[in-house]
Motif scaffolding. Structure first.
Motif, PDB file in Angstrom:
ATOM      1  N   GLN A 143      -1.762   2.526  -6.973  1.00  0.00           N
ATOM      2  CA  GLN A 143      -2.226   1.165  -6.760  1.00  0.00           C
ATOM      3  C   GLN A 143      -1.547   0.239  -7.755  1.00  0.00           C
ATOM      4  O   GLN A 143      -1.449   0.563  -8.948  1.00  0.00           O
ATOM      5  CB  GLN A 143      -3.746   1.075  -6.939  1.00  0.00           C
ATOM      6  CG  GLN A 143      -4.301  -0.330  -6.818  1.00  0.00           C
ATOM      7  CD  GLN A 143      -5.765  -0.412  -7.195  1.00  0.00           C
ATOM      8  OE1 GLN A 143      -6.329   0.534  -7.730  1.00  0.00           O
ATOM      9  NE2 GLN A 143      -6.383  -1.547  -6.931  1.00  0.00           N
ATOM     10  N   PRO A 193       6.152   8.747  -6.757  1.00  0.00           N
ATOM     11  CA  PRO A 193       6.239   7.966  -5.513  1.00  0.00           C
ATOM     12  C   PRO A 193       7.641   7.615  -5.072  1.00  0.00           C
ATOM     13  O   PRO A 193       7.829   6.956  -4.046  1.00  0.00           O
ATOM     14  CB  PRO A 193       5.462   6.694  -5.869  1.00  0.00           C
ATOM     15  CG  PRO A 193       5.726   6.508  -7.326  1.00  0.00           C
ATOM     16  CD  PRO A 193       5.770   7.912  -7.907  1.00  0.00           C
ATOM     17  N   LYS A 224      -2.153  15.760  -5.410  1.00  0.00           N
ATOM     18  CA  LYS A 224      -1.986  14.540  -4.624  1.00  0.00           C
ATOM     19  C   LYS A 224      -2.011  13.354  -5.568  1.00  0.00           C
ATOM     20  O   LYS A 224      -2.870  13.269  -6.462  1.00  0.00           O
ATOM     21  CB  LYS A 224      -3.105  14.404  -3.592  1.00  0.00           C
ATOM     22  CG  LYS A 224      -2.962  13.195  -2.685  1.00  0.00           C
ATOM     23  CD  LYS A 224      -4.106  13.088  -1.686  1.00  0.00           C
ATOM     24  CE  LYS A 224      -5.396  12.683  -2.366  1.00  0.00           C
ATOM     25  NZ  LYS A 224      -6.430  12.229  -1.414  1.00  0.00           N
ATOM     26  N   TRP A 227      10.006   3.213  -5.028  1.00  0.00           N
ATOM     27  CA  TRP A 227       9.276   2.245  -4.206  1.00  0.00           C
ATOM     28  C   TRP A 227       9.620   0.802  -4.579  1.00  0.00           C
ATOM     29  O   TRP A 227       9.533  -0.104  -3.728  1.00  0.00           O
ATOM     30  CB  TRP A 227       7.769   2.472  -4.352  1.00  0.00           C
ATOM     31  CG  TRP A 227       7.272   2.245  -5.750  1.00  0.00           C
ATOM     32  CD1 TRP A 227       7.197   3.149  -6.754  1.00  0.00           C
ATOM     33  CD2 TRP A 227       6.803   0.999  -6.286  1.00  0.00           C
ATOM     34  NE1 TRP A 227       6.718   2.563  -7.897  1.00  0.00           N
ATOM     35  CE2 TRP A 227       6.467   1.243  -7.638  1.00  0.00           C
ATOM     36  CE3 TRP A 227       6.638  -0.280  -5.769  1.00  0.00           C
ATOM     37  CZ2 TRP A 227       5.975   0.244  -8.474  1.00  0.00           C
ATOM     38  CZ3 TRP A 227       6.147  -1.285  -6.595  1.00  0.00           C
ATOM     39  CH2 TRP A 227       5.816  -1.006  -7.931  1.00  0.00           C
ATOM     40  N   ASP A 283      -2.330   9.222  -5.760  1.00  0.00           N
ATOM     41  CA  ASP A 283      -2.689   7.971  -5.093  1.00  0.00           C
ATOM     42  C   ASP A 283      -2.371   6.821  -6.033  1.00  0.00           C
ATOM     43  O   ASP A 283      -2.789   6.830  -7.203  1.00  0.00           O
ATOM     44  CB  ASP A 283      -4.171   7.960  -4.718  1.00  0.00           C
ATOM     45  CG  ASP A 283      -4.488   8.964  -3.615  1.00  0.00           C
ATOM     46  OD1 ASP A 283      -3.928   8.813  -2.513  1.00  0.00           O
ATOM     47  OD2 ASP A 283      -5.265   9.894  -3.868  1.00  0.00           O
ATOM     48  N   ARG A 307       0.841  -1.188   0.000  1.00  0.00           N
ATOM     49  CA  ARG A 307       0.000   0.000   0.000  1.00  0.00           C
ATOM     50  C   ARG A 307       0.882   1.246   0.000  1.00  0.00           C
ATOM     51  O   ARG A 307       1.815   1.370   0.792  1.00  0.00           O
ATOM     52  CB  ARG A 307      -0.926   0.022   1.222  1.00  0.00           C
ATOM     53  CG  ARG A 307      -1.920  -1.134   1.270  1.00  0.00           C
ATOM     54  CD  ARG A 307      -2.904  -1.078   0.118  1.00  0.00           C
ATOM     55  NE  ARG A 307      -3.850  -2.191   0.140  1.00  0.00           N
ATOM     56  CZ  ARG A 307      -3.696  -3.324  -0.536  1.00  0.00           C
ATOM     57  NH1 ARG A 307      -2.618  -3.490  -1.293  1.00  0.00           N
ATOM     58  NH2 ARG A 307      -4.594  -4.278  -0.462  1.00  0.00           N
ATOM     59  N   PHE A 308       0.593   2.140  -0.914  1.00  0.00           N
ATOM     60  CA  PHE A 308       1.338   3.392  -1.034  1.00  0.00           C
ATOM     61  C   PHE A 308       0.734   4.449  -0.114  1.00  0.00           C
ATOM     62  O   PHE A 308      -0.491   4.501   0.060  1.00  0.00           O
ATOM     63  CB  PHE A 308       1.253   3.926  -2.471  1.00  0.00           C
ATOM     64  CG  PHE A 308       1.937   3.085  -3.500  1.00  0.00           C
ATOM     65  CD1 PHE A 308       3.212   3.400  -3.934  1.00  0.00           C
ATOM     66  CD2 PHE A 308       1.294   1.987  -4.059  1.00  0.00           C
ATOM     67  CE1 PHE A 308       3.841   2.639  -4.905  1.00  0.00           C
ATOM     68  CE2 PHE A 308       1.917   1.227  -5.028  1.00  0.00           C
ATOM     69  CZ  PHE A 308       3.185   1.546  -5.451  1.00  0.00           C
ATOM     70  N   ASN A 309       1.582   5.288   0.434  1.00  0.00           N
ATOM     71  CA  ASN A 309       1.102   6.514   1.049  1.00  0.00           C
ATOM     72  C   ASN A 309       0.786   7.516  -0.059  1.00  0.00           C
ATOM     73  O   ASN A 309       1.459   7.542  -1.098  1.00  0.00           O
ATOM     74  CB  ASN A 309       2.161   7.107   1.986  1.00  0.00           C
ATOM     75  CG  ASN A 309       2.422   6.222   3.186  1.00  0.00           C
ATOM     76  OD1 ASN A 309       1.507   5.632   3.758  1.00  0.00           O
ATOM     77  ND2 ASN A 309       3.685   6.125   3.577  1.00  0.00           N
ATOM     78  N   SER A 310      -0.252   8.317   0.141  1.00  0.00           N
ATOM     79  CA  SER A 310      -0.525   9.387  -0.819  1.00  0.00           C
ATOM     80  C   SER A 310       0.681  10.309  -0.904  1.00  0.00           C
ATOM     81  O   SER A 310       1.360  10.562   0.101  1.00  0.00           O
ATOM     82  CB  SER A 310      -1.755  10.186  -0.399  1.00  0.00           C
ATOM     83  OG  SER A 310      -2.921   9.392  -0.475  1.00  0.00           O
ATOM     84  N   VAL A 311       0.967  10.780  -2.101  1.00  0.00           N
ATOM     85  CA  VAL A 311       2.098  11.672  -2.329  1.00  0.00           C
ATOM     86  C   VAL A 311       1.562  13.054  -2.668  1.00  0.00           C
ATOM     87  O   VAL A 311       0.800  13.217  -3.623  1.00  0.00           O
ATOM     88  CB  VAL A 311       2.983  11.161  -3.485  1.00  0.00           C
ATOM     89  CG1 VAL A 311       4.161  12.108  -3.701  1.00  0.00           C
ATOM     90  CG2 VAL A 311       3.465   9.744  -3.213  1.00  0.00           C
ATOM     91  N   SER A 312       1.932  14.048  -1.873  1.00  0.00           N
ATOM     92  CA  SER A 312       1.501  15.427  -2.116  1.00  0.00           C
ATOM     93  C   SER A 312       2.666  16.241  -2.655  1.00  0.00           C
ATOM     94  O   SER A 312       3.825  16.023  -2.286  1.00  0.00           O
ATOM     95  CB  SER A 312       0.974  16.074  -0.832  1.00  0.00           C
ATOM     96  OG  SER A 312      -0.178  15.390  -0.368  1.00  0.00           O
TER      97      SER A 312
END
Length: 284
Positions: A103, A63, A99, A66, A101, A10-15
């Motif tokens: 998947q 991201p 942002k 990762w 998101d 699961r990724f953290n949201s990237v802002s």
């Protein structure tokens, strides 16, 4: 590859806050400004009239590396970027807060000796309003991770191009320093800048970022078919065939049909296809 770890990752949201300077720098990395008197190019470079190149959606809210997370056990050194797609839902502003998101939508197992295909989806949104700006899909070829199994439903790839001659071609020259400019938009992989790192990766010299070549194709579509109006470009997809060396000329060949334009891009100096099975869709 640890398939279950990849399935459950699961990724953290990237802002990201980005400025007009970032938007201009991205356009410069694609070679805008080669004609400093061309008002169509200056739209992407001057802050008082600035518009964003739509393909900037691919680099915003990145991201990071990762794939190198130890728990995934991906042989990331052998990873190749296979395909790239974006769909624009609302024009990307020249500055703002976004942002991303992410998947992992699917993994296809091609076999022990053939590797695996990973499908990554990014939803890019306006951080303030929540409005969806773009959906970005990346297909990653994991050459060292075949035989590990798969999951999910992969997206459909584009078919071959027509066998007829192209209806139109457009050449855009890259600069010897193109990769050194483009990397400032966020991809600092040393194979694009450091000759020694490039040689260790099997290249005779640093190569241009695949997403830079993708951006040059976006530039060609905008110039040839959209009157350099970025709001007309709805979607664009390509398959990466071969790397480009900075300083090469990229000739894009077009096969238009209604609001859909099929295309490929060729490194002129080596006469090699570097982007294939391209598809762009425009509003009328």
């Amino acid at each position: 590859m640890n398939l279950e770890a990849v399935r459950n990752f699961r990724f953290n949201s990237v802002s990201q806050d980005f400025s007009r300077r970032d938007t201009i720098l991205y356009a410069l990395g694609l070679g805008f400004g080669s004609d400093a008197l061309d008002p169509d190019q200056l739209r992407f470079l001057l802050e008082d009239r600035l518009v964003a190149v739509p393909s900037i959606c691919c680099v915003l809210a990145h991201p990071g590396r990762w794939v190198a997370a130890p728990e995934l056990a991906i042989d990331w050194i052998r990873l190749l970027h296979g395909e790239q797609t974006f769909e624009i839902h609302h024009p990307i502003p020249p500055e703002g807060s976004v942002k991303g998101d992410y998947q992992i939508a699917a993994v296809e197992d091609k076999g022990v000796d053939k590797g695996a295909i990973l499908h990554l989806v990014k939803t890019l949104s306006d951080a303030a309003t929540g409005a969806r700006l773009a959906t970005v899909r990346s297909v990653l070829f994991l050459r060292g991770d075949g035989g590990c199994g798969g999951f999910g439903v992969p997206g459909q790839s584009a078919g071959p191009l027509p066998g007829s001659p192209p209806a139109l071609t457009l050449e855009i020259s890259t600069l010897p320093q193109s990769a050194l400019i483009y990397r400032l938009s966020g991809d600092y992989n040393p194979i694009h800048a450091d000759p020694e790192a490039a040689r260790k990766a099997g290249f005779e010299r640093p190569i241009l970022h695949g997403l830079c070549t993708f951006g040059v194709a976006t530039r060609a579509i905008l110039s040839a078919f959209a009157g350099n109006a970025p709001e007309r470009l709805q979607s664009l997809s390509v398959r990466f065939s071969r790397p480009v060396f900075p300083g090469e000329t990229i000739r894009t060949e077009f096969f238009p049909s209604g609001d859909e334009i099929r295309f490929r891009s060729i490194a002129v100096e080596r006469n090699l296809v570097v982007l294939d099975r391209g598809t762009a869709r425009l509003t009328m």
